[in-house]
Design a protein around this motif. Structure first.
Motif, PDB file in Angstrom:
ATOM      1  N   ALA A  54       0.813  -1.210   0.000  1.00 19.06           N
ATOM      2  CA  ALA A  54       0.000   0.000   0.000  1.00 19.06           C
ATOM      3  C   ALA A  54       0.847   1.261   0.000  1.00 19.06           C
ATOM      4  CB  ALA A  54      -0.936   0.006   1.201  1.00 19.06           C
ATOM      5  N   GLN A  55       2.109   1.161   0.419  1.00 19.86           N
ATOM      6  CA  GLN A  55       2.998   2.304   0.456  1.00 19.86           C
ATOM      7  C   GLN A  55       3.788   2.480  -0.836  1.00 19.86           C
ATOM      8  OE1 GLN A  55       5.076   0.767   3.892  1.00 19.86           O
ATOM      9  NE2 GLN A  55       4.144   2.297   5.235  1.00 19.86           N
ATOM     10  N   HIS A  56       3.601   1.575  -1.773  1.00 16.16           N
ATOM     11  CA  HIS A  56       4.364   1.623  -3.017  1.00 16.16           C
ATOM     12  C   HIS A  56       4.022   2.894  -3.803  1.00 16.16           C
ATOM     13  CE1 HIS A  56       5.619   0.489  -7.096  1.00 16.16           C
ATOM     14  NE2 HIS A  56       6.472  -0.316  -6.498  1.00 16.16           N
ATOM     15  N   PRO A  57       5.015   3.537  -4.450  1.00 16.00           N
ATOM     16  CA  PRO A  57       4.732   4.771  -5.200  1.00 16.00           C
ATOM     17  C   PRO A  57       3.682   4.598  -6.288  1.00 16.00           C
ATOM     18  CG  PRO A  57       7.077   4.214  -5.251  1.00 16.00           C
ATOM     19  CD  PRO A  57       6.427   3.197  -4.401  1.00 16.00           C
ATOM     20  N   GLY A  58       3.566   3.389  -6.837  1.00 13.73           N
ATOM     21  CA  GLY A  58       2.568   3.152  -7.870  1.00 13.73           C
ATOM     22  C   GLY A  58       1.143   3.210  -7.368  1.00 13.73           C
ATOM     23  N   ARG A  59       0.954   3.207  -6.044  1.00 12.89           N
ATOM     24  CA  ARG A  59      -0.388   3.280  -5.476  1.00 12.89           C
ATOM     25  C   ARG A  59      -0.832   4.713  -5.205  1.00 12.89           C
ATOM     26  NH1 ARG A  59      -1.771  -1.887  -3.422  1.00 12.89           N
ATOM     27  NH2 ARG A  59      -1.129  -3.316  -5.070  1.00 12.89           N
ATOM     28  N   CYS A  60       0.088   5.676  -5.330  1.00 14.39           N
ATOM     29  CA  CYS A  60      -0.289   7.058  -5.017  1.00 14.39           C
ATOM     30  C   CYS A  60       0.116   8.053  -6.099  1.00 14.39           C
ATOM     31  CB  CYS A  60       0.301   7.478  -3.666  1.00 14.39           C
ATOM     32  SG  CYS A  60       2.085   7.290  -3.562  1.00 14.39           S
ATOM     33  N   ASP A  61       0.698   7.591  -7.174  1.00 16.04           N
ATOM     34  CA  ASP A  61       1.095   8.453  -8.285  1.00 16.04           C
ATOM     35  C   ASP A  61      -0.073   8.539  -9.265  1.00 16.04           C
ATOM     36  OD1 ASP A  61       2.098   9.492 -10.686  1.00 16.04           O
ATOM     37  OD2 ASP A  61       4.057   8.542 -10.430  1.00 16.04           O
ATOM     38  N   SER A  62      -0.733   9.675  -9.304  1.00 21.68           N
ATOM     39  CA  SER A  62      -1.957   9.804 -10.100  1.00 21.68           C
ATOM     40  C   SER A  62      -1.695   9.611 -11.594  1.00 21.68           C
ATOM     41  CB  SER A  62      -2.626  11.153  -9.846  1.00 21.68           C
ATOM     42  OG  SER A  62      -1.756  12.215 -10.186  1.00 21.68           O
ATOM     43  N   ARG A  63      -0.558  10.089 -12.085  1.00 24.49           N
ATOM     44  CA  ARG A  63      -0.261   9.923 -13.513  1.00 24.49           C
ATOM     45  C   ARG A  63      -0.034   8.454 -13.840  1.00 24.49           C
ATOM     46  NH1 ARG A  63       4.306  13.794 -15.708  1.00 24.49           N
ATOM     47  NH2 ARG A  63       3.634  12.722 -17.601  1.00 24.49           N
ATOM     48  N   TYR A  64       0.691   7.768 -12.969  1.00 20.98           N
ATOM     49  CA  TYR A  64       0.910   6.344 -13.203  1.00 20.98           C
ATOM     50  C   TYR A  64      -0.407   5.582 -13.148  1.00 20.98           C
ATOM     51  CZ  TYR A  64       2.190   1.498 -12.542  1.00 20.98           C
ATOM     52  OH  TYR A  64       2.264   0.136 -12.684  1.00 20.98           O
ATOM     53  N   LEU A  65      -1.232   5.875 -12.157  1.00 15.01           N
ATOM     54  CA  LEU A  65      -2.500   5.168 -12.010  1.00 15.01           C
ATOM     55  C   LEU A  65      -3.408   5.406 -13.212  1.00 15.01           C
ATOM     56  CD1 LEU A  65      -3.188   5.770  -8.223  1.00 15.01           C
ATOM     57  CD2 LEU A  65      -2.630   3.588  -9.313  1.00 15.01           C
ATOM     58  N   GLN A  66      -3.381   6.607 -13.744  1.00 13.92           N
ATOM     59  CA  GLN A  66      -4.194   6.892 -14.930  1.00 13.92           C
ATOM     60  C   GLN A  66      -3.722   6.049 -16.112  1.00 13.92           C
ATOM     61  OE1 GLN A  66      -4.016  10.947 -16.315  1.00 13.92           O
ATOM     62  NE2 GLN A  66      -5.879  10.740 -17.522  1.00 13.92           N
ATOM     63  N   ARG A  67      -2.405   5.965 -16.283  1.00 14.37           N
ATOM     64  CA  ARG A  67      -1.845   5.158 -17.365  1.00 14.37           C
ATOM     65  C   ARG A  67      -2.200   3.685 -17.174  1.00 14.37           C
ATOM     66  NH1 ARG A  67      -0.133   4.200 -22.510  1.00 14.37           N
ATOM     67  NH2 ARG A  67       1.839   3.068 -22.613  1.00 14.37           N
ATOM     68  N   ARG A  68      -1.993   3.172 -15.957  1.00 19.84           N
ATOM     69  CA  ARG A  68      -2.311   1.780 -15.671  1.00 19.84           C
ATOM     70  C   ARG A  68      -3.772   1.492 -15.936  1.00 19.84           C
ATOM     71  NH1 ARG A  68      -5.011  -1.059 -12.282  1.00 19.84           N
ATOM     72  NH2 ARG A  68      -4.305  -3.071 -11.460  1.00 19.84           N
ATOM     73  N   ASP A  69      -4.663   2.371 -15.428  1.00 17.64           N
ATOM     74  CA  ASP A  69      -6.098   2.133 -15.568  1.00 17.64           C
ATOM     75  C   ASP A  69      -6.543   2.198 -17.017  1.00 17.64           C
ATOM     76  OD1 ASP A  69      -6.168   1.838 -12.862  1.00 17.64           O
ATOM     77  OD2 ASP A  69      -7.044   3.795 -12.431  1.00 17.64           O
ATOM     78  N   THR A  70      -5.884   3.033 -17.827  1.00 18.99           N
ATOM     79  CA  THR A  70      -6.210   3.092 -19.250  1.00 18.99           C
ATOM     80  C   THR A  70      -5.943   1.751 -19.923  1.00 18.99           C
ATOM     81  OG1 THR A  70      -5.761   5.467 -19.396  1.00 18.99           O
ATOM     82  CG2 THR A  70      -5.636   4.209 -21.443  1.00 18.99           C
ATOM     83  N   LEU A  71      -4.823   1.123 -19.577  1.00 13.18           N
ATOM     84  CA  LEU A  71      -4.495  -0.176 -20.158  1.00 13.18           C
ATOM     85  C   LEU A  71      -5.372  -1.286 -19.603  1.00 13.18           C
ATOM     86  CD1 LEU A  71      -0.594   0.037 -20.309  1.00 13.18           C
ATOM     87  CD2 LEU A  71      -2.264   0.557 -22.082  1.00 13.18           C
ATOM     88  N   VAL A  72      -5.719  -1.190 -18.330  1.00 15.35           N
ATOM     89  CA  VAL A  72      -6.605  -2.185 -17.724  1.00 15.35           C
ATOM     90  C   VAL A  72      -7.975  -2.173 -18.407  1.00 15.35           C
ATOM     91  CG1 VAL A  72      -7.909  -2.730 -15.630  1.00 15.35           C
ATOM     92  CG2 VAL A  72      -5.442  -2.306 -15.504  1.00 15.35           C
ATOM     93  N   LYS A  73      -8.483  -0.991 -18.713  1.00 16.03           N
ATOM     94  CA  LYS A  73      -9.814  -0.879 -19.305  1.00 16.03           C
ATOM     95  C   LYS A  73      -9.894  -1.548 -20.673  1.00 16.03           C
ATOM     96  CE  LYS A  73     -11.107   3.365 -16.856  1.00 16.03           C
ATOM     97  NZ  LYS A  73     -11.313   4.832 -16.971  1.00 16.03           N
ATOM     98  N   LEU A  74      -8.759  -1.677 -21.352  1.00 15.38           N
ATOM     99  CA  LEU A  74      -8.769  -2.329 -22.662  1.00 15.38           C
ATOM    100  C   LEU A  74      -9.214  -3.786 -22.573  1.00 15.38           C
ATOM    101  CD1 LEU A  74      -5.391  -0.979 -24.122  1.00 15.38           C
ATOM    102  CD2 LEU A  74      -7.701  -0.162 -24.636  1.00 15.38           C
ATOM    103  N   ALA A  75      -9.110  -4.363 -21.376  1.00  9.03           N
ATOM    104  CA  ALA A  75      -9.455  -5.778 -21.210  1.00  9.03           C
ATOM    105  C   ALA A  75     -10.942  -5.991 -20.959  1.00  9.03           C
ATOM    106  CB  ALA A  75      -8.656  -6.369 -20.051  1.00  9.03           C
ATOM    107  N   ARG A  76     -11.694  -4.944 -20.719  1.00  8.40           N
ATOM    108  CA  ARG A  76     -13.120  -5.113 -20.443  1.00  8.40           C
ATOM    109  C   ARG A  76     -13.837  -5.678 -21.659  1.00  8.40           C
ATOM    110  NH1 ARG A  76     -14.456   0.593 -17.258  1.00  8.40           N
ATOM    111  NH2 ARG A  76     -13.183   0.131 -15.401  1.00  8.40           N
ATOM    112  N   GLY A  77     -14.523  -6.781 -21.461  1.00  4.56           N
ATOM    113  CA  GLY A  77     -15.251  -7.411 -22.555  1.00  4.56           C
ATOM    114  C   GLY A  77     -14.378  -8.193 -23.513  1.00  4.56           C
ATOM    115  N   HIS A  78     -13.093  -8.293 -23.216  1.00  2.00           N
ATOM    116  CA  HIS A  78     -12.197  -9.014 -24.120  1.00  2.00           C
ATOM    117  C   HIS A  78     -12.506 -10.508 -24.094  1.00  2.00           C
ATOM    118  CE1 HIS A  78      -8.473  -9.413 -26.461  1.00  2.00           C
ATOM    119  NE2 HIS A  78      -8.279 -10.534 -25.797  1.00  2.00           N
ATOM    120  N   ARG A  79     -12.625 -11.100 -25.250  1.00  2.04           N
ATOM    121  CA  ARG A  79     -12.902 -12.527 -25.361  1.00  2.04           C
ATOM    122  C   ARG A  79     -11.599 -13.293 -25.494  1.00  2.04           C
ATOM    123  NH1 ARG A  79     -17.096 -12.830 -30.233  1.00  2.04           N
ATOM    124  NH2 ARG A  79     -15.358 -11.629 -31.143  1.00  2.04           N
TER     125      ARG A  79
END
Length: 304
Positions: A20-45
């Motif tokens: 929970a203390q990892h920088p990737g959990r509190c860096d808003s720019r990183y989280l936005q990038r990560r979440d953008t890539l995660v969303k690509l998997a929604r509905g993926h067959r």
């Protein structure tokens, strides 16, 4: 059991705190990038092509840093079967590979390809897809400030761990064994049992004891083959501090796994044939009633 985990790392730069203390959990720019890539998997067959990702130079630089560190760690701590498989595995030195690039290398070798995941994948889909030659993999890259540690599996974990396995016909057949077993099962309880065996073998397994691996120099040494170990510099460096128990599927099911922090207990196969024979004997006839007949009762994982 989740197919995501977090670990308290030890890196050359010192010890970090909890996930929970990892920088990737509190860096808003990183989280936005990560979440953008995660969303690509929604509905993926399963089996559909993964989208192409335009990786940044920072992401490629993180890959290059990890590539150098893990290459050295593998030579010191991975078993011979892993080192042999790595020679054919889709691990470029200079860039983050696309899923299609990975599949183009793996498919002629073992018939496997990556299929897109955003993160957690439930057991039936995750394990069952392996029968058909698909391994669920993410596309995001860990935070650049701590390149040798990630609080969750990223594309580096998937390629350096599972990508190496799936370049080897011997390891690839073990994945298919889990897939065949999963497709026969209908109850979450039965799927949980084989998932725990998967966890302690293909994710966190080691070769240990007399005759470990096929290299005479590895006798009586602990050598890693599990994908989670192969993609974790810190865990490779501390293998000697782990309690290594004899390979035993009953004991695996009854052993608490640690989601947060390093695994304190690992299970060691004597050699690749020992691992294959043990898993085949357990998985080939496993059905919804096997756990009850054998008295297998999974214990909760440690999420502290």
């Amino acid at each position: 059991m989740s197919h995501l985990w977090s670990r308290t790392p030890v890196t050359p730069g010192g010890r970090l705190g909890r996930a929970a203390q990892h920088p990737g959990r509190c860096d808003s720019r990183y989280l936005q990038r990560r979440d953008t890539l995660v969303k690509l998997a929604r509905g993926h067959r399963v089996g559909d092509p993964s989208p192409t990702v335009d990786y940044t130079e920072d992401e490629h630089a993180t890959w290059r840093t990890v590539h150098g560190a893990l290459g050295r760690a593998h030579r010191a701590h991975a078993c011979r079967e892993v080192l042999d498989a790595a020679e054919a595995a889709p691990i470029p030195a200079d860039h983050v590979p696309q899923h299609a690039e990975v599949g183009a290398r793996l498919k002629p070798l073992t018939g496997f390809e990556f299929t897109l995941a955003g993160g957690f994948v439930e057991n039936r889909r995750f394990l069952g897809s392996m029968e058909r030659g698909y391994f669920h993999a993410v596309q995001f890259v860990r935070h650049p400030s701590v390149p040798l540690y990630t609080p969750e599996p990223d594309v580096i974990h998937d390629v350096f761990g599972h990508g190496i396995h799936l370049a080897s016909p011997g390891f690839a057949e073990l994945y298919r064994m889990f897939g065949r077993a999963a497709t026969r099962l209908t109850t979450p309880e039965a799927l949980d049992v084989i998932s725990r065996v998967y966890w302690f073998t293909l994710e966190f397994g080691v070769m240990a004891g007399a005759g470990a691996g096929t290299n005479p120099d590895e006798v009586n040494e602990v050598k890693a083959y599990g994908a989670a170990l192969l993609s974790s510099y810190g865990e490779l460096e501390r293998l000697g501090a782990c309690e290594v128990r004899e390979l035993d599927v009953r004991a695996m099911v009854a052993t608490p796994y640690r989601v947060s922090g390093y695994q304190p207990v690992l299970f060691g196969a004597r050699c690749m044939n020992h691992l294959t024979d043990t898993l085949a004997g357990f998985l080939e006839d496993f059905d919804d009633d096997t756990a009850g007949r054998l008295g297998l009762r999974p214990v909760p994982g440690d999420r502290s």
